[in-house]
Design a protein around this motif. Sequence first.
Motif, PDB file in Angstrom:
ATOM      1  N   THR A 216      15.892  21.272   0.429  1.00 40.89           N
ATOM      2  CA  THR A 216      14.543  21.497   0.958  1.00 40.89           C
ATOM      3  C   THR A 216      13.715  20.225   1.059  1.00 40.89           C
ATOM      4  OG1 THR A 216      13.652  21.968  -1.251  1.00 40.89           O
ATOM      5  CG2 THR A 216      14.508  23.839   0.017  1.00 40.89           C
ATOM      6  N   ALA A 217      14.350  19.060   1.009  1.00 43.91           N
ATOM      7  CA  ALA A 217      13.612  17.796   1.069  1.00 43.91           C
ATOM      8  C   ALA A 217      13.219  17.488   2.512  1.00 43.91           C
ATOM      9  CB  ALA A 217      14.452  16.666   0.488  1.00 43.91           C
ATOM     10  N   VAL A 218      12.148  18.108   2.970  1.00 45.68           N
ATOM     11  CA  VAL A 218      11.663  17.896   4.339  1.00 45.68           C
ATOM     12  C   VAL A 218      10.206  17.432   4.322  1.00 45.68           C
ATOM     13  CG1 VAL A 218      13.313  19.374   5.528  1.00 45.68           C
ATOM     14  CG2 VAL A 218      11.263  20.398   4.535  1.00 45.68           C
ATOM     15  N   PHE A 219       9.824  16.734   3.263  1.00 48.87           N
ATOM     16  CA  PHE A 219       8.532  16.051   3.194  1.00 48.87           C
ATOM     17  C   PHE A 219       7.346  17.001   3.324  1.00 48.87           C
ATOM     18  CE2 PHE A 219      11.835  13.387   4.946  1.00 48.87           C
ATOM     19  CZ  PHE A 219      11.817  12.300   4.089  1.00 48.87           C
ATOM     20  N   GLY A 220       7.499  18.189   2.769  1.00 52.93           N
ATOM     21  CA  GLY A 220       6.394  19.135   2.767  1.00 52.93           C
ATOM     22  C   GLY A 220       6.156  19.823   4.092  1.00 52.93           C
ATOM     23  N   SER A 221       7.202  19.984   4.895  1.00 54.71           N
ATOM     24  CA  SER A 221       7.063  20.658   6.191  1.00 54.71           C
ATOM     25  C   SER A 221       7.401  22.138   6.056  1.00 54.71           C
ATOM     26  CB  SER A 221       7.983  20.018   7.235  1.00 54.71           C
ATOM     27  OG  SER A 221       8.040  20.820   8.399  1.00 54.71           O
ATOM     28  N   ARG A 222       6.416  22.975   6.261  1.00 56.94           N
ATOM     29  CA  ARG A 222       6.642  24.420   6.205  1.00 56.94           C
ATOM     30  C   ARG A 222       7.561  24.872   7.340  1.00 56.94           C
ATOM     31  NH1 ARG A 222       3.974  29.125   4.334  1.00 56.94           N
ATOM     32  NH2 ARG A 222       4.210  30.898   5.749  1.00 56.94           N
ATOM     33  N   ALA A 223       7.316  24.359   8.547  1.00 64.71           N
ATOM     34  CA  ALA A 223       8.109  24.776   9.705  1.00 64.71           C
ATOM     35  C   ALA A 223       9.586  24.421   9.518  1.00 64.71           C
ATOM     36  CB  ALA A 223       7.566  24.127  10.976  1.00 64.71           C
ATOM     37  N   ALA A 224       9.856  23.207   9.030  1.00 66.78           N
ATOM     38  CA  ALA A 224      11.242  22.794   8.828  1.00 66.78           C
ATOM     39  C   ALA A 224      11.914  23.622   7.742  1.00 66.78           C
ATOM     40  CB  ALA A 224      11.295  21.314   8.470  1.00 66.78           C
ATOM     41  N   THR A 225      11.156  23.978   6.713  1.00 67.56           N
ATOM     42  CA  THR A 225      11.707  24.800   5.637  1.00 67.56           C
ATOM     43  C   THR A 225      12.093  26.179   6.153  1.00 67.56           C
ATOM     44  OG1 THR A 225      10.323  23.619   4.028  1.00 67.56           O
ATOM     45  CG2 THR A 225      11.281  25.714   3.330  1.00 67.56           C
ATOM     46  N   ILE A 226      11.213  26.787   6.920  1.00 63.92           N
ATOM     47  CA  ILE A 226      11.495  28.108   7.498  1.00 63.92           C
ATOM     48  C   ILE A 226      12.715  28.036   8.410  1.00 63.92           C
ATOM     49  CG2 ILE A 226      10.619  29.880   9.067  1.00 63.92           C
ATOM     50  CD1 ILE A 226       7.803  29.231   7.987  1.00 63.92           C
ATOM     51  N   CYS A 227      12.751  27.010   9.254  1.00 66.17           N
ATOM     52  CA  CYS A 227      13.848  26.847  10.208  1.00 66.17           C
ATOM     53  C   CYS A 227      15.179  26.697   9.478  1.00 66.17           C
ATOM     54  CB  CYS A 227      13.572  25.632  11.087  1.00 66.17           C
ATOM     55  SG  CYS A 227      14.745  25.379  12.430  1.00 66.17           S
ATOM     56  N   GLY A 228      15.194  25.875   8.432  1.00 69.81           N
ATOM     57  CA  GLY A 228      16.433  25.628   7.706  1.00 69.81           C
ATOM     58  C   GLY A 228      16.937  26.845   6.958  1.00 69.81           C
ATOM     59  N   ILE A 229      16.026  27.558   6.299  1.00 65.68           N
ATOM     60  CA  ILE A 229      16.437  28.761   5.574  1.00 65.68           C
ATOM     61  C   ILE A 229      16.946  29.811   6.550  1.00 65.68           C
ATOM     62  CG2 ILE A 229      15.635  30.665   4.120  1.00 65.68           C
ATOM     63  CD1 ILE A 229      13.666  28.703   2.830  1.00 65.68           C
ATOM     64  N   SER A 230      16.307  29.905   7.708  1.00 66.61           N
ATOM     65  CA  SER A 230      16.753  30.854   8.723  1.00 66.61           C
ATOM     66  C   SER A 230      18.166  30.535   9.196  1.00 66.61           C
ATOM     67  CB  SER A 230      15.786  30.835   9.913  1.00 66.61           C
ATOM     68  OG  SER A 230      16.263  31.646  10.966  1.00 66.61           O
ATOM     69  N   PHE A 231      18.468  29.248   9.347  1.00 68.94           N
ATOM     70  CA  PHE A 231      19.788  28.862   9.860  1.00 68.94           C
ATOM     71  C   PHE A 231      20.879  29.000   8.800  1.00 68.94           C
ATOM     72  CE2 PHE A 231      23.219  25.901  10.739  1.00 68.94           C
ATOM     73  CZ  PHE A 231      23.516  26.188  12.065  1.00 68.94           C
ATOM     74  N   PHE A 232      20.660  28.418   7.629  1.00 67.21           N
ATOM     75  CA  PHE A 232      21.710  28.377   6.610  1.00 67.21           C
ATOM     76  C   PHE A 232      21.746  29.633   5.743  1.00 67.21           C
ATOM     77  CE2 PHE A 232      20.980  23.797   7.395  1.00 67.21           C
ATOM     78  CZ  PHE A 232      22.275  23.423   7.702  1.00 67.21           C
ATOM     79  N   GLY A 233      20.607  30.310   5.606  1.00 64.44           N
ATOM     80  CA  GLY A 233      20.518  31.456   4.713  1.00 64.44           C
ATOM     81  C   GLY A 233      20.173  31.028   3.302  1.00 64.44           C
TER      82      GLY A 233
END
Length: 288
Positions: A216-233
């Motif tokens: 989750t090291a995306v520099f405090g980006s909510r959008a990137a966190t949501i996108c990544g969890i959606s993709f990888f699960g």
Amino acid sequence: FGPDYRQILSLASPPLEVLGGPEVSTQLAQAANDGMAELVQRHPDRFPGFVASLPMNASEGIVTEAHRAINDLGACGVQVFTNVNGQPLTAPEFRPLFGAMAEHDLPIWVHPARGASFTDYLTETSSKYEIWWTFGWPYETSAAMARIVFEGLLNDYPSLKIITHHMGGMVPYFEGRVGPGWDQLGSRTSDENLGAVLERLKTRPIDLFRMFYADTAVFGSRAATICGISFFGADHVVFASDSPFDPEKGPMYIRETIKIIDELELSETDRDKIYRANAVRLLKLKDR
């Protein structure tokens, strides 16, 4: 962040192989791993484990140090970078490491490596405005993942666990290109038969990309966190913050990442997986 906050130790950039030849990188890896193991022993309540560094330009010494760090020092995985002095991770001399880690059933962390010498345009001599870092590092991670997929490492070692830094680089955002785009691999290429690559994989490329883990090291980006969890699960995401490389030199990225994860519409089970349970399972940590 309270008494329950714990960290897995790892060595930051640069890769050891850029600091010297095989003898130097081997000595540095041994010193780093010995030092991190000592910190874990001295502060087990704060540091439950560490990720070993490796002398990736030392040929046979790569696997030797991985075995030593895991078997003798208790490392819970190893870290490599997206290229080894310009060589891809899928080069023949690095393949034994992937086999060894599959046997250990412990993860490989992949961290991007790219400097200003990677130019933005062919006519220039260096990258400008730190583009090599902002956009270059996510590209490096994505390119390394693609080479691992298309050159068959995940087919050869289906139990292999690879944790990609920065939420898998560009991959989650470009799900459409990775999915239906690469389902047509070869349709844009006329000088080689890339369709044979798809036949050899025996599954859609996107399904192999979902086998990676991401942090989750995306520099405090909510959008990137949501996108990544959606993709990888949620089963394939682990907490990380990139501390201390934030404007506050430590607490900001940790604080903001926790805030984002706490506010997301996740089940408590999935939230616990990201914060703790996935790491406990992957790294074979004591659950406490």
